[in-house]
Scaffold this motif. Structure first.
Motif, short mmCIF file in Angstrom:
data_model
loop_
_atom_site.label_atom_id
_atom_site.label_comp_id
_atom_site.label_asym_id
_atom_site.label_seq_id
_atom_site.Cartn_x
_atom_site.Cartn_y
_atom_site.Cartn_z
N ASN A 1 53.26 60.55 35.00
CA ASN A 1 53.77 61.59 34.11
C ASN A 1 52.87 62.83 34.14
O ASN A 1 53.36 63.96 34.21
N ILE A 2 51.58 62.62 34.13
CA ILE A 2 50.63 63.74 34.20
C ILE A 2 50.74 64.46 35.53
O ILE A 2 50.80 65.70 35.59
N LEU A 3 50.79 63.70 36.62
CA LEU A 3 50.84 64.31 37.95
C LEU A 3 52.13 65.07 38.19
O LEU A 3 52.13 66.15 38.79
N GLY B 1 54.09 66.32 35.73
CA GLY B 1 54.06 67.44 34.80
C GLY B 1 53.19 68.59 35.28
O GLY B 1 53.49 69.76 35.03
N ALA B 2 52.11 68.26 35.99
CA ALA B 2 51.20 69.28 36.51
C ALA B 2 51.68 69.87 37.83
O ALA B 2 51.07 70.79 38.36
N GLN C 1 51.66 56.69 32.73
CA GLN C 1 50.97 57.86 32.17
C GLN C 1 50.41 58.75 33.28
O GLN C 1 50.53 59.97 33.22
N THR C 2 49.82 58.13 34.28
CA THR C 2 49.26 58.89 35.40
C THR C 2 50.34 59.65 36.14
O THR C 2 50.19 60.84 36.43
#
Length: 84
Positions: free
Chosen positions: A44-46, A48-49, A41-42
């Protein structure tokens, strides 16, 4: 975690300056248990950002770079440009 960072910094100083070994550093071993779901999840967020690249995320997971994995991109997916 700030305490661990401070202890590492202090031990790095002892090893590098006091023992005259500037190429060595202290490394914690054995307590790096990471929840795979939280890590995914981490990352994926990093990614994606735009903070990390897909290649950096794959390297963190110990995976080969996309082009060297021996398999192509899955059908129906495309490369996304990173926004800065």
């Amino acid at each position: 975690m700030p305490l661990k960072a401070w202890i590492k910094s202090a031990l790095d100083h002892v090893v590098q300056a006091c023992l005259s070994e500037p190429d060595l550093e202290f490394v914690w071993v054995g307590d790096d248990a990471v929840d795979p779901l939280q890590q995914a999840q981490t990352l994926n967020i990093l990614v994606g950002a735009g903070i990390k690249t897909i290649a950096e995320a794959r390297a963190e997971l110990g995976l080969a770079p996309e082009g060297k994995a021996g398999r192509g991109r899955r059908e129906g997916t495309e490369e996304r440009p990173v926004r800065r």
